[in-house]
Design an enzyme around this catalytic site. Structure first.
Site, PDB file in Angstrom:
ATOM      1  N   LYS A  44     -61.645  24.914  -7.175  1.00 41.78           N
ATOM      2  CA  LYS A  44     -62.492  25.302  -6.051  1.00 41.78           C
ATOM      3  C   LYS A  44     -63.806  25.932  -6.529  1.00 41.78           C
ATOM      4  CE  LYS A  44     -59.299  24.469  -2.794  1.00 41.78           C
ATOM      5  NZ  LYS A  44     -58.174  23.995  -3.598  1.00 41.78           N
TER       6      LYS A  44
HETATM    7  C1  LIG Z   1     -57.219  23.026  -3.308  1.00 45.95           C
HETATM    8  C2  LIG Z   1     -56.374  22.562  -4.442  1.00 45.95           C
HETATM    9  C3  LIG Z   1     -55.832  21.269  -4.466  1.00 45.95           C
HETATM   10  C4  LIG Z   1     -56.037  20.296  -3.325  1.00 45.95           C
HETATM   11  O1  LIG Z   1     -57.365  19.850  -3.260  1.00 45.95           O
HETATM   12  P1  LIG Z   1     -57.913  19.169  -1.910  1.00 45.95           P
HETATM   13  O2  LIG Z   1     -59.353  18.956  -2.152  1.00 45.95           O
HETATM   14  O3  LIG Z   1     -57.632  20.149  -0.809  1.00 45.95           O
HETATM   15  O4  LIG Z   1     -57.143  17.904  -1.731  1.00 45.95           O
HETATM   16  C5  LIG Z   1     -55.081  20.904  -5.564  1.00 45.95           C
HETATM   17  N1  LIG Z   1     -54.841  21.761  -6.575  1.00 45.95           N
HETATM   18  C6  LIG Z   1     -55.341  23.009  -6.579  1.00 45.95           C
HETATM   19  C7  LIG Z   1     -55.015  23.916  -7.715  1.00 45.95           C
HETATM   20  C8  LIG Z   1     -56.128  23.454  -5.525  1.00 45.95           C
HETATM   21  O5  LIG Z   1     -56.624  24.694  -5.545  1.00 45.95           O
END
Ligand SMILES: *Cc1c(COP(=O)(O)O)cnc(C)c1O
Length: 497
Positions: A112
């Site tokens: 993120k």
């Molecule tokens: C948010 C997240 C995901 C999922 O990603 P999306 O873009 O919501 O599909 C997968 N792994 C981790 C560690 C995340 O923080």
């Protein structure tokens, strides 16, 4: 040429990129999508020689056309700096027969950070460009990682406040500690009695409340979103797929034009949609392998064409993928419906009223780039243990789900195309699950922070700053509320009664 953004539900005139970023969600409840996906304007060979920041500029200038070169470069250079613990920002690790694209080298050690370290700059720049006088209140639902990354990005940013809702019993202990210790006078963190979907629906309802928006406007506030429904989250994520391809080319792992596959551990469908957009821009990507945990709504959708959230919500060791309503899928639905907003509306209405919808055969035919696989809890744990045992490389549970999905895909199809697996979190963020997967008997009774030290011993990977910081940090946020009281909680924080 100006690239404009319109709502997937089509009600209003299209808007500029900066307006779409400021608003987050369109007024009609739809998501902003670009009118077209621009093609890359420089050659792969040129891209191969570029830094992450230079690549980001090449990609983002094509999407955010109302930002000046100076503005965009300021945003990029402020975001991708020493907050990352490596100059390359997103390194590739070749482990066994796959390339793990490590997206967890930012401030909060989850992918993120790749988008949320730049979003505050994109947003405050957008506010200036559009002469916004109100303070911007970022409202965010989190399954664990978005919350902390958004808090870190927006903490003490002038002209903003940030409120984060997380499921009280639905995040890892380290994820929770990271959030409730957040500093910054403009930050608010609230646990809710409910799951991530409850938090996300609550936030969407607050966004949709026109009365509340009026009250806030009078008090000098307006909402925006840091969730991946904001196009300002999605665009920066396209960058690392372009970058990964270019770096594979630069290091001679692939030839110019060679097709690669991509596997993405998926929750809200933002990350994998960014890979799809990278493909539309001209990156030779073959299959997009969508990996799910036991909450395998997307796996079922790709098999049957029916999206059905009517099922138990399962808490897993990959909590950031514990999601039954994948918001960004709406952007893909709109596209495969031929940019037909009324079809999109009809399906989204069915989703909110009956919890499911079915796409037409014609729409299904356009999903051939995607395939879905999922991994059970047991398979995920075994994968972590096996990869560690064979190579010494430690996967976090989300990445392990993707690794299982990739293995199943290869077993099914015998497709040996070189594959990039999006590695979305540092194992340090999910230390307990990871260490118990490796040796439950030995590690099962140790404390979370003892496990951090054990992980350091067995992996040889330095303990990230993000973890060191929270060892002794005091808890600053203690509010817990029912999902039904989220709106009132927001008003109380903002002093709007
Ligand atoms: C948010 C997240 C995901 C999922 O990603 P999306 O873009 O919501 O599909 C997968 N792994 C981790 C560690 C995340 O923080």
């Amino acid at each position: 040429m100006e690239l404009l953004y319109r709502s997937t539900r089509g009600a209003k005139e299209p808007v500029t990129a900066s307006k779409a970023i400021l608003q987050g969600l369109a007024e009609d409840g739809g998501l902003f999508v670009p009118d077209s996906i621009p093609k890359l304007t420089c050659s792969m060979e040129q891209l191969a020689g570029m830094t992450y920041q230079e690549t980001a500029y090449e990609v983002m200038k094509l999407f955010l056309t109302d930002y000046t070169e100076e503005e965009l470069k300021y945003c990029i250079n402020s975001a991708y700096d020493k907050k990352f613990d490596t100059d390359v920002i997103a390194p590739l690790a070749k482990v066994e027969d796959a390339y793990y694209l490590e997206l967890f080298h930012g401030a909060t050690i989850a992918f993120k950070d790749m988008a949320l370290s730049i979003l505050p700059y994109l947003m405050t720049t957008a506010a200036k460009k559009n002469q916004v006088k109100n303070d911007i209140v970022i409202l965010t639902a989190t399954s664990g990682d978005t919350g902390k990354a958004a808090l870190a990005g927006f903490a003490d940013v002038p002209g903003t406040k940030i409120i984060v809702f997380y499921p009280k019993n639905g995040v890892s202990p380290i994820q929770e500690k990271q959030m409730v210790t957040q500093k910054g006078d403009n930050t608010f963190v609230v646990g809710i009695h409910g799951n991530f979907d409850d938090a996300q629906s609550g936030v969407k309802a607050i966004f949709g409340n026109k009365e509340l928006a009026k009250e806030l406007d009078q008090a000098g506030y307006q909402f925006s979103s840091a969730n991946s429904i904001n196009i300002g989250r999605l665009v920066p994520q396209i960058v690392y797929y372009v970058y990964a391809y270019a770096k594979l080319l630069e290091s001679g792992e692939i030839k110019d034009g060679e097709t690669i596959n991509v596997t993405v551990p998926t929750g809200n469908f933002g990350n994998i949609l960014a890979a799809y957009y990278a493909k539309q821009m001209g990156i030779p990507i073959g299959k997009l392998i969508c990996a799910s945990n036991d909450n395998k709504v997307l796996y079922d959708f790709f098999r049957t064409g029916e999206y059905d959230r009517n099922r138990p919500f399962i808490l897993t060791t990959s909590p950031s993928m514990d999601i039954l309503i994948s918001s960004n899928l709406e952007r893909l639905i709109y596209r495969i419906a031929g940019a037909d907003a009324s079809k999109d509306q009809e399906l989204m209405k069915a989703l909110s009223e009956q919890g499911k919808y079915e796409i037409t055969d014609k729409m299904r035919a356009q999903l051939h780039d995607f395939c879905g696989y999922y991994a059970s809890e047991d398979e995920t744990a075994k994968k972590i243990a096996k990869v560690y045992g064979d190579t010494g490389y430690v996967l976090d549970p989300h990445t392990a789900v993707a690794s299982c999905a990739y293995e199943k895909y290869v077993a099914d199809t015998k497709d040996k195309t070189k594959t990039v697996i999006a590695s979305t979190a540092s194992p340090y963020k999910f230390t307990r699950s990871v260490m118990e997967a490796i040796d439950k008997e030995k590690y099962g009774s140790m404390s979370d922070f003892d496990l951090v030290d054990e992980l350091n011993k067995i992996s040889g990977v330095d303990v990230p700053n993000a973890i060191e910081e929270i060892r002794t940090a005091p808890v600053r946020h203690k509010t817990v509320c029912d999902a039904a009281d989220m709106e009132q909680t927001v008003k109380t924080f903002l002093g709007v009664e």
